[in-house]
Design an enzyme around this catalytic site. Sequence first.
Site, PDB file in Angstrom:
ATOM      1  N   GLN A 126       2.292  -5.736  -3.347  1.00  0.00           N
ATOM      2  CA  GLN A 126       2.598  -5.865  -1.915  1.00  0.00           C
ATOM      3  C   GLN A 126       3.910  -5.112  -1.614  1.00  0.00           C
ATOM      4  O   GLN A 126       4.267  -4.207  -2.348  1.00  0.00           O
ATOM      5  CB  GLN A 126       2.677  -7.331  -1.457  1.00  0.00           C
ATOM      6  CG  GLN A 126       1.331  -8.049  -1.473  1.00  0.00           C
ATOM      7  CD  GLN A 126       0.933  -8.582  -2.829  1.00  0.00           C
ATOM      8  OE1 GLN A 126       1.716  -9.218  -3.490  1.00  0.00           O
ATOM      9  NE2 GLN A 126      -0.296  -8.333  -3.228  1.00  0.00           N
TER      10      GLN A 126
ATOM     11  N   ASP B 251       0.816  -1.222   0.000  1.00  0.00           N
ATOM     12  CA  ASP B 251       0.000   0.000   0.000  1.00  0.00           C
ATOM     13  C   ASP B 251       0.846   1.267   0.000  1.00  0.00           C
ATOM     14  O   ASP B 251       0.422   2.302   0.517  1.00  0.00           O
ATOM     15  CB  ASP B 251      -0.957   0.032   1.207  1.00  0.00           C
ATOM     16  CG  ASP B 251      -1.761  -1.248   1.314  1.00  0.00           C
ATOM     17  OD1 ASP B 251      -2.280  -1.682   0.285  1.00  0.00           O
ATOM     18  OD2 ASP B 251      -1.845  -1.812   2.424  1.00  0.00           O
TER      19      ASP B 251
ATOM     20  N   GLY C 184      -4.157  -4.065  -4.541  1.00  0.00           N
ATOM     21  CA  GLY C 184      -5.117  -3.046  -4.959  1.00  0.00           C
ATOM     22  C   GLY C 184      -4.327  -1.807  -5.315  1.00  0.00           C
ATOM     23  O   GLY C 184      -3.871  -1.094  -4.437  1.00  0.00           O
ATOM     24  N   HIS C 185      -4.087  -1.593  -6.598  1.00  0.00           N
ATOM     25  CA  HIS C 185      -3.282  -0.448  -7.019  1.00  0.00           C
ATOM     26  C   HIS C 185      -4.216   0.685  -7.431  1.00  0.00           C
ATOM     27  O   HIS C 185      -4.979   0.559  -8.383  1.00  0.00           O
ATOM     28  CB  HIS C 185      -2.334  -0.849  -8.149  1.00  0.00           C
ATOM     29  CG  HIS C 185      -1.249  -1.771  -7.675  1.00  0.00           C
ATOM     30  ND1 HIS C 185      -0.337  -2.379  -8.501  1.00  0.00           N
ATOM     31  CD2 HIS C 185      -0.929  -2.188  -6.421  1.00  0.00           C
ATOM     32  CE1 HIS C 185       0.494  -3.116  -7.771  1.00  0.00           C
ATOM     33  NE2 HIS C 185       0.140  -3.017  -6.512  1.00  0.00           N
TER      34      HIS C 185
ATOM     35  N   LYS D  51       2.259   2.289  -5.199  1.00  0.00           N
ATOM     36  CA  LYS D  51       2.965   1.866  -6.409  1.00  0.00           C
ATOM     37  C   LYS D  51       2.164   2.178  -7.671  1.00  0.00           C
ATOM     38  O   LYS D  51       2.707   2.609  -8.678  1.00  0.00           O
ATOM     39  CB  LYS D  51       3.261   0.356  -6.351  1.00  0.00           C
ATOM     40  CG  LYS D  51       4.196  -0.021  -5.214  1.00  0.00           C
ATOM     41  CD  LYS D  51       4.353  -1.516  -5.072  1.00  0.00           C
ATOM     42  CE  LYS D  51       3.136  -2.211  -4.528  1.00  0.00           C
ATOM     43  NZ  LYS D  51       2.798  -1.949  -3.132  1.00  0.00           N
TER      44      LYS D  51
HETATM   45  P1  IMP Z   1      -2.540 -12.780   1.251  1.00  0.00           P
HETATM   46  O1  IMP Z   1      -1.435 -12.462   0.316  1.00  0.00           O
HETATM   47  O2  IMP Z   1      -3.875 -12.309   0.757  1.00  0.00           O
HETATM   48  O3  IMP Z   1      -2.577 -14.193   1.696  1.00  0.00           O
HETATM   49  O4  IMP Z   1      -2.281 -11.926   2.590  1.00  0.00           O
HETATM   50  C1  IMP Z   1      -1.141 -12.144   3.406  1.00  0.00           C
HETATM   51  C2  IMP Z   1      -0.760 -10.867   4.146  1.00  0.00           C
HETATM   52  O5  IMP Z   1      -0.334  -9.889   3.204  1.00  0.00           O
HETATM   53  C3  IMP Z   1      -1.925 -10.211   4.907  1.00  0.00           C
HETATM   54  O6  IMP Z   1      -1.406  -9.561   6.049  1.00  0.00           O
HETATM   55  C4  IMP Z   1      -2.443  -9.173   3.933  1.00  0.00           C
HETATM   56  O7  IMP Z   1      -3.097  -8.109   4.584  1.00  0.00           O
HETATM   57  C5  IMP Z   1      -1.152  -8.724   3.290  1.00  0.00           C
HETATM   58  N1  IMP Z   1      -1.345  -8.251   1.920  1.00  0.00           N
HETATM   59  C6  IMP Z   1      -1.554  -8.983   0.824  1.00  0.00           C
HETATM   60  N2  IMP Z   1      -1.657  -8.207  -0.264  1.00  0.00           N
HETATM   61  C7  IMP Z   1      -1.487  -6.947   0.164  1.00  0.00           C
HETATM   62  C8  IMP Z   1      -1.446  -5.679  -0.497  1.00  0.00           C
HETATM   63  O8  IMP Z   1      -1.562  -5.572  -1.720  1.00  0.00           O
HETATM   64  N3  IMP Z   1      -1.243  -4.601   0.300  1.00  0.00           N
HETATM   65  C9  IMP Z   1      -1.053  -4.703   1.634  1.00  0.00           C
HETATM   66  N4  IMP Z   1      -1.067  -5.859   2.295  1.00  0.00           N
HETATM   67  C10 IMP Z   1      -1.289  -6.974   1.566  1.00  0.00           C
END
Ligand code: IMP
Length: 423
Positions: free
Chosen positions: A224, A13, A40-41, A16
């Site tokens: 991420q 977040d 979520g970009h 990017k």
């Molecule tokens: P997952 O990738 O959905 O399994 O999530 C694993 C961890 O990464 C969790 O703490 C999510 O909140 C975090 N996470 C996954 N994708 C994002 C992102 O795009 N932005 C921020 N945190 C993320």
Amino acid sequence: MAVDLLLGLQWGDEGKGKIVDVLTSKYNIIARFQGGPNAGHTLVFNGKKHVLHTIPSGIFHEDAINLVGNGVVIDPVIFKKELDKLTEQGVDYKKNLLISRKAHVILPTHRLLDAASETSKGKAKIGSTLKGIGPTYMDKTGRNGIRVGDLEMNDWKEKYRALANKHEAMIDFYNVDIQYDLDELEAEFFEGVEQLKTLQFIDSEEYVFQAQKAEKSILAEGAQGSLLDIDFGTYPFVTSSNTTAAGACTGLGIAPNKIGDVFGIFKAYTTRVGSGPFPTELFDEDGATMAKVGNEFGATTGRPRRCGWLDLVALKYACQVNGVTQLMMMKADVLSGFETLKVCTAYNYKGKTITHLPYNIEEENVSPIYSEMAGWKADLTSMSEASQLPKALNEYIDFLEKELEIPIKIVSVGPDRKQTIFR
Ligand code: IMP
């Protein structure tokens, strides 16, 4: 031509999407190399907000080719929704959007498995976005996954059925209360697959190789952040892919010696969604102000983000692991109005002062050591030149550059494309 990388240096977040959008006019190809619809970009231009999950952030520029690389995991259901939104906005994506045949497909049962796994963990849950990311990468490394290229084969539905049956047995094994109607989920999945199949599937590593040979400029877009990297992040509270620079090599087929600039994106403070350690997290009025002014809610899940001061120990670590060559500081405007700013420059780790990120940064082992700096009052959101920035912000930037030994080339002062200051 070397491939430039753009990566988040914190827990995701960082902004990017906005920076890729700002930089896209300089590149022929924008390529996503890992993650999936957990991302979520957010892009804001012409007064409108756009959120992309799997599609690269160059899609709104007519001349840019957008590639979804082999390292990405694609959910055809979410992908269809993204495509439908683009159609509504009059974006002709068909000629500019390419999909790697080697990208893996997220099945409806992967999402269910994610939910079952999280539920079974109780308080120890990761805080996953529940998009099926972990289970899909597990099937990839377990050599059971379905890839985009499989969808072109006649027997892919048999492969699908065998895998979905196995997943259902695994869901039963978790023995948690997960309600679902697989027929319904499959109907939208197959519809999504049909739409996905109208796009161009390619052998992306060959495409990327030839593009480099033809001197095309390529920007690899990460999702991420580095602290969510499966190897270098705050394991097990991480995502299931390599979000760091090396992930661009494996997620697109770029040779390590072909990497050019590495743009590291960070917020002027720190946020995190989901569970896991966060040494500089604030539980007071300051944290609440950051969350409110920064509108810190997840673009994918809508969950409130945890907020805290900038953590230079963690940021330095991310710069090292990625080989960052240029920094971009986001959301500087959110810090306007704080009397004093704090920056964590070291940790007290089990009674000792350390300046590197140790194996375990849980609260019981680590407490942050801060440097304090003067804040600024001025509203930055209408500024467009580096010369307009207040003195205290320049001092903040100088301090970070000195500590990190990397120049900060962009300061973002608002979500819009135009609210970007180049230094
Ligand atoms: P997952 O990738 O959905 O399994 O999530 C694993 C961890 O990464 C969790 O703490 C999510 O909140 C975090 N996470 C996954 N994708 C994002 C992102 O795009 N932005 C921020 N945190 C993320």
